[in-house]
Design a protein around this motif. Structure first.
Motif, PDB file in Angstrom:
ATOM      1  N   ASP A  35      16.718   1.065  14.481  1.00 37.98           N
ATOM      2  CA  ASP A  35      15.841   2.054  14.304  1.00 37.98           C
ATOM      3  C   ASP A  35      15.444   2.445  15.846  1.00 37.98           C
ATOM      4  N   PRO A  36      15.811   3.192  16.751  1.00 36.67           N
ATOM      5  CA  PRO A  36      15.643   3.364  18.179  1.00 36.67           C
ATOM      6  C   PRO A  36      14.345   3.851  18.409  1.00 36.67           C
ATOM      7  N   ILE A  37      13.801   4.572  17.450  1.00 31.18           N
ATOM      8  CA  ILE A  37      12.513   5.317  17.841  1.00 31.18           C
ATOM      9  C   ILE A  37      11.336   4.175  17.881  1.00 31.18           C
ATOM     10  N   ARG A  38      11.628   3.298  16.830  1.00 26.64           N
ATOM     11  CA  ARG A  38      10.710   2.125  16.629  1.00 26.64           C
ATOM     12  C   ARG A  38      10.900   1.025  17.735  1.00 26.64           C
ATOM     13  N   PHE A  39      12.008   0.845  18.300  1.00 23.34           N
ATOM     14  CA  PHE A  39      12.369   0.005  19.308  1.00 23.34           C
ATOM     15  C   PHE A  39      11.581   0.617  20.635  1.00 23.34           C
ATOM     16  N   LEU A  40      11.871   1.995  20.769  1.00 21.53           N
ATOM     17  CA  LEU A  40      11.109   2.541  22.001  1.00 21.53           C
ATOM     18  C   LEU A  40       9.593   2.441  22.111  1.00 21.53           C
ATOM     19  N   ALA A  41       9.061   2.631  20.755  1.00 21.79           N
ATOM     20  CA  ALA A  41       7.499   2.733  20.555  1.00 21.79           C
ATOM     21  C   ALA A  41       7.192   1.407  21.012  1.00 21.79           C
ATOM     22  N   GLU A  42       7.838   0.332  20.540  1.00 27.07           N
ATOM     23  CA  GLU A  42       7.343  -1.112  20.782  1.00 27.07           C
ATOM     24  C   GLU A  42       7.666  -1.541  22.220  1.00 27.07           C
ATOM     25  N   TYR A  43       8.739  -1.054  22.597  1.00 26.83           N
ATOM     26  CA  TYR A  43       8.943  -1.112  24.438  1.00 26.83           C
ATOM     27  C   TYR A  43       7.891  -0.495  25.040  1.00 26.83           C
ATOM     28  N   PHE A  44       7.250   0.473  24.970  1.00 25.24           N
ATOM     29  CA  PHE A  44       6.345   1.271  25.620  1.00 25.24           C
ATOM     30  C   PHE A  44       4.906   0.669  25.320  1.00 25.24           C
ATOM     31  N   ARG A  45       4.714   0.098  23.918  1.00 27.80           N
ATOM     32  CA  ARG A  45       3.452  -0.383  23.684  1.00 27.80           C
ATOM     33  C   ARG A  45       3.329  -1.788  24.389  1.00 27.80           C
ATOM     34  N   ASN A  46       4.434  -2.467  24.514  1.00 30.92           N
ATOM     35  CA  ASN A  46       4.345  -3.719  25.111  1.00 30.92           C
ATOM     36  C   ASN A  46       4.231  -3.643  26.561  1.00 30.92           C
ATOM     37  N   ALA A  47       4.948  -2.694  27.170  1.00 33.17           N
ATOM     38  CA  ALA A  47       4.734  -2.227  28.503  1.00 33.17           C
ATOM     39  C   ALA A  47       3.075  -1.926  28.918  1.00 33.17           C
ATOM     40  N   THR A  48       2.399  -1.492  28.130  1.00 31.92           N
ATOM     41  CA  THR A  48       1.202  -1.096  28.414  1.00 31.92           C
ATOM     42  C   THR A  48       0.412  -2.156  28.154  1.00 31.92           C
ATOM     43  N   LYS A  49       0.653  -3.345  27.549  1.00 34.95           N
ATOM     44  CA  LYS A  49      -0.047  -4.355  27.358  1.00 34.95           C
ATOM     45  C   LYS A  49       0.274  -5.553  28.522  1.00 34.95           C
ATOM     46  N   GLY A  50       1.122  -5.137  29.238  1.00 30.19           N
ATOM     47  CA  GLY A  50       1.644  -6.310  30.142  1.00 30.19           C
ATOM     48  C   GLY A  50       2.130  -7.580  29.472  1.00 30.19           C
ATOM     49  N   MET A  51       2.916  -7.547  28.435  1.00 31.57           N
ATOM     50  CA  MET A  51       3.721  -8.516  27.806  1.00 31.57           C
ATOM     51  C   MET A  51       4.386  -9.447  28.431  1.00 31.57           C
ATOM     52  N   LYS A  52       4.077 -10.719  28.252  1.00 28.48           N
ATOM     53  CA  LYS A  52       4.871 -11.751  28.928  1.00 28.48           C
ATOM     54  C   LYS A  52       6.378 -11.588  28.603  1.00 28.48           C
ATOM     55  N   SER A  53       7.132 -12.296  29.454  1.00 27.94           N
ATOM     56  CA  SER A  53       8.762 -12.129  29.174  1.00 27.94           C
ATOM     57  C   SER A  53       9.087 -12.879  28.027  1.00 27.94           C
ATOM     58  N   VAL A  54       8.323 -14.039  27.510  1.00 28.68           N
ATOM     59  CA  VAL A  54       9.032 -14.563  26.254  1.00 28.68           C
ATOM     60  C   VAL A  54       8.519 -13.726  25.253  1.00 28.68           C
ATOM     61  N   ALA A  55       7.413 -13.213  25.043  1.00 28.38           N
ATOM     62  CA  ALA A  55       7.400 -12.382  23.797  1.00 28.38           C
ATOM     63  C   ALA A  55       7.972 -11.297  23.799  1.00 28.38           C
ATOM     64  N   ARG A  56       8.183 -10.604  25.107  1.00 28.36           N
ATOM     65  CA  ARG A  56       9.084  -9.515  25.331  1.00 28.36           C
ATOM     66  C   ARG A  56      10.699  -9.613  24.990  1.00 28.36           C
ATOM     67  N   SER A  57      11.180 -10.749  25.162  1.00 29.42           N
ATOM     68  CA  SER A  57      12.411 -11.346  24.802  1.00 29.42           C
ATOM     69  C   SER A  57      12.731 -11.384  23.319  1.00 29.42           C
TER      70      SER A  57
END
Length: 91
Positions: A35-57
């Motif tokens: 689901d590429p749309i969901r993937f991108l939505a989560e990517y940008f949601r996480n980017a705005t939160k300043g997510m730590k690298s472990v959680a991002r991975s």
């Protein structure tokens, strides 16, 4: 603030967004999630939160099919991030 003739957006804003747009597309192409749309939505949601690298991975691992090469790369990245946090915490 000057505007880019091509995009019409402020130059400073374009300079801030470019790395995120490039990284999101590269990450999307590497992972090829179901689901590429969901993937991108989560990517940008996480980017705005300043997510730590472990959680991002972890999120990349969760959104990637296990039979893809990117899954193993994301798994290795998650372990490197956890190890870096562990080493940093013990100092």
């Amino acid at each position: 603030m000057s505007e880019s003739k091509i995009t019409g957006m402020p130059v400073d804003l374009k300079d801030m967004l470019d790395p995120y747009l490039k990284d999101s597309l590269v990450t999307l192409l590497e992972n090829r999630p179901e689901d590429p749309i969901r993937f991108l939505a989560e990517y940008f949601r996480n980017a705005t939160k300043g997510m730590k690298s472990v959680a991002r991975s972890y999120r990349y691992i969760r959104l990637t099919k296990h039979n893809r090469d990117a899954f193993m790369e994301n798994l290795a990245s998650a372990f490197r991030a956890m190890d870096a946090e562990r080493v940093g915490a013990s100092k």
